[in-house]
Design a protein around this motif. Sequence first.
Motif, mmCIF file in Angstrom:
data_model
loop_
_atom_site.group_PDB
_atom_site.id
_atom_site.type_symbol
_atom_site.label_atom_id
_atom_site.label_comp_id
_atom_site.label_asym_id
_atom_site.label_seq_id
_atom_site.Cartn_x
_atom_site.Cartn_y
_atom_site.Cartn_z
ATOM 1 N N ASN A 163 4.599 -7.573 -17.969
ATOM 2 C CA ASN A 163 4.326 -8.916 -18.493
ATOM 3 C C ASN A 163 5.198 -9.237 -19.706
ATOM 4 N N LEU A 164 5.420 -8.250 -20.553
ATOM 5 C CA LEU A 164 6.289 -8.462 -21.706
ATOM 6 C C LEU A 164 7.708 -8.804 -21.251
ATOM 7 N N MET A 165 8.211 -8.056 -20.256
ATOM 8 C CA MET A 165 9.563 -8.335 -19.741
ATOM 9 C C MET A 165 9.612 -9.679 -19.025
ATOM 10 N N LYS A 166 8.505 -10.055 -18.386
ATOM 11 C CA LYS A 166 8.422 -11.374 -17.742
ATOM 12 C C LYS A 166 8.560 -12.472 -18.796
ATOM 13 N N SER A 167 7.977 -12.253 -19.973
ATOM 14 C CA SER A 167 8.070 -13.253 -21.034
ATOM 15 C C SER A 167 9.495 -13.413 -21.560
ATOM 16 N N TYR A 168 10.323 -12.379 -21.353
ATOM 17 C CA TYR A 168 11.738 -12.436 -21.737
ATOM 18 C C TYR A 168 12.642 -12.761 -20.531
ATOM 19 N N ASN A 169 12.025 -13.198 -19.427
ATOM 20 C CA ASN A 169 12.754 -13.587 -18.210
ATOM 21 C C ASN A 169 13.542 -12.434 -17.597
ATOM 22 N N ASN A 170 13.004 -11.205 -17.732
ATOM 23 C CA ASN A 170 13.678 -10.064 -17.112
ATOM 24 C C ASN A 170 12.879 -9.516 -15.932
ATOM 25 N N ILE A 171 11.881 -10.250 -15.479
ATOM 26 C CA ILE A 171 11.164 -9.965 -14.232
ATOM 27 C C ILE A 171 11.131 -11.267 -13.442
ATOM 28 N N ASP A 172 11.634 -11.222 -12.215
ATOM 29 C CA ASP A 172 11.756 -12.438 -11.412
ATOM 30 C C ASP A 172 10.578 -12.659 -10.468
ATOM 31 N N ASN A 173 9.961 -11.585 -10.016
ATOM 32 C CA ASN A 173 8.883 -11.687 -9.040
ATOM 33 C C ASN A 173 7.521 -11.671 -9.730
ATOM 34 N N LEU A 174 6.462 -11.816 -8.940
ATOM 35 C CA LEU A 174 5.114 -11.733 -9.474
ATOM 36 C C LEU A 174 4.894 -10.342 -10.074
ATOM 37 N N VAL A 175 4.412 -10.307 -11.301
ATOM 38 C CA VAL A 175 4.193 -9.028 -11.986
ATOM 39 C C VAL A 175 3.332 -8.097 -11.135
ATOM 40 N N GLU A 176 2.287 -8.645 -10.547
ATOM 41 C CA GLU A 176 1.375 -7.855 -9.709
ATOM 42 C C GLU A 176 2.121 -7.173 -8.571
ATOM 43 N N ASP A 177 3.004 -7.893 -7.888
ATOM 44 C CA ASP A 177 3.754 -7.335 -6.765
ATOM 45 C C ASP A 177 4.724 -6.241 -7.220
ATOM 46 N N VAL A 178 5.377 -6.488 -8.335
ATOM 47 C CA VAL A 178 6.359 -5.523 -8.851
ATOM 48 C C VAL A 178 5.680 -4.215 -9.230
ATOM 49 N N VAL A 179 4.593 -4.317 -9.971
ATOM 50 C CA VAL A 179 3.916 -3.108 -10.447
ATOM 51 C C VAL A 179 3.256 -2.354 -9.295
ATOM 52 N N LYS A 180 2.693 -3.070 -8.332
ATOM 53 C CA LYS A 180 2.121 -2.418 -7.144
ATOM 54 C C LYS A 180 3.195 -1.605 -6.412
ATOM 55 N N THR A 181 4.371 -2.187 -6.262
ATOM 56 C CA THR A 181 5.462 -1.499 -5.574
ATOM 57 C C THR A 181 5.942 -0.301 -6.380
ATOM 58 N N TYR A 182 6.042 -0.476 -7.688
ATOM 59 C CA TYR A 182 6.447 0.623 -8.576
ATOM 60 C C TYR A 182 5.478 1.799 -8.458
ATOM 61 N N PHE A 183 4.172 1.523 -8.487
ATOM 62 C CA PHE A 183 3.180 2.593 -8.372
ATOM 63 C C PHE A 183 3.243 3.265 -7.005
ATOM 64 N N LYS A 184 3.552 2.482 -5.996
ATOM 65 C CA LYS A 184 3.634 3.052 -4.642
ATOM 66 C C LYS A 184 4.805 4.028 -4.552
ATOM 67 N N HIS A 185 5.935 3.682 -5.194
ATOM 68 C CA HIS A 185 7.064 4.618 -5.255
ATOM 69 C C HIS A 185 6.634 5.918 -5.928
ATOM 70 N N CYS A 186 5.893 5.787 -7.038
ATOM 71 C CA CYS A 186 5.467 6.969 -7.799
ATOM 72 C C CYS A 186 4.523 7.854 -7.004
ATOM 73 N N SER A 187 3.796 7.264 -6.045
ATOM 74 C CA SER A 187 2.789 8.015 -5.295
ATOM 75 C C SER A 187 3.357 8.742 -4.074
ATOM 76 N N ILE A 188 4.665 8.645 -3.856
ATOM 77 C CA ILE A 188 5.292 9.381 -2.756
ATOM 78 C C ILE A 188 5.088 10.882 -2.978
ATOM 79 N N GLU A 189 4.787 11.589 -1.900
ATOM 80 C CA GLU A 189 4.504 13.026 -1.969
ATOM 81 C C GLU A 189 5.638 13.838 -1.346
ATOM 82 N N MET A 190 6.055 14.884 -2.045
ATOM 83 C CA MET A 190 7.078 15.781 -1.519
ATOM 84 C C MET A 190 6.783 17.205 -1.981
ATOM 85 N N SER A 191 7.396 18.164 -1.313
ATOM 86 C CA SER A 191 7.323 19.563 -1.729
ATOM 87 C C SER A 191 8.627 19.922 -2.439
#
Length: 311
Positions: free
Chosen positions: A176-204
């Motif tokens: 949200n802070l970066m959105k206020s500086y116009n450095n996030i173009d998409n919906l904050v909710e969508d961006v953060v959901k996708t970011y967390f999904k990347h982090c949740s990838i499982e590997m050995s």
Amino acid sequence: MLNEFNYQQILNEVYDETIPYFQDGKVADYIPALAKVNPEQFAMSITLFNGKQYHVGVCDEKFSIQSISKVYTFTKALQLFGTKLYKRVGKEPSGNPFNSLVQLEYEKGIPRNPFINAGAIVVTDALLSYFKNIDKCFNDTLSFIQETSDNETIGFDRNVWFSEYQHGHRNLALANLMKSYNNIDNLVEDVVKTYFKHCSIEMSTKELSRSMLFLANHGIDPINGKEYVTHEQAKRINALMLTCGHYDASGEFAFYVGLPGKSGVGGGIVAIVPKVMSIAVFSPRLNSWGNSLCGTKALEIFAKKTGLSIF
């Protein structure tokens, strides 16, 4: 150069010498799903250019790669946007915690580098703008990981994803802070959901050490021969892993280990030895900087025993 037949012996010795540190540190309990992970686990894998692998510990155990995913998303963004990406995210060490709001505000919404949380969120936003769809954006990164790992079964942990999203208030604040500086173009909710999904990838560790091999070979996978990034881009990714891959402990890691690497609060660390191998370690207990305590120690011991370092 160390003879190939010594690698297993070296890994066994590293394991034995790391055992005294197994009770030190603590798991990332601020993410409830990660707080439930068995803290006693340890694994270490190396993959050589000819595909030969050596392991010690629970090398087939899947774990949440967390911030190691930032290497993959940054690589994908470089493929798509090249140097234009640096207008939105910097390439300097942060010297602050990985989720610092203070520094981000001081620097008007431009994250220091793509390996802190704010930087990876900007990178995810760029990818989301390109794919125009959350699922396509995530699946492209996942497919990239599956291809470089030579394993199509790699997926993500839905429980970790939801756990991070439900408790990810600071990351939402960063976005949200970066959105206020116009450095996030998409919906904050969508961006953060996708970011967390990347982090949740499982590997050995077995899969991680295989997947990063292209960065040890100037962007070209030495096994399948495919160029994923240019020589120049691989150089930049490795440089950022060395200077920024362990948050505000990156200098410490470079000092004691001397290899480009990236950690995650799930307890994983990946490192590369240029023109030789890729290494992955897993141990869930973290040090005060949020990096695997035993994983860092194991890599330090490995570097000492083998003399493998970029310095």
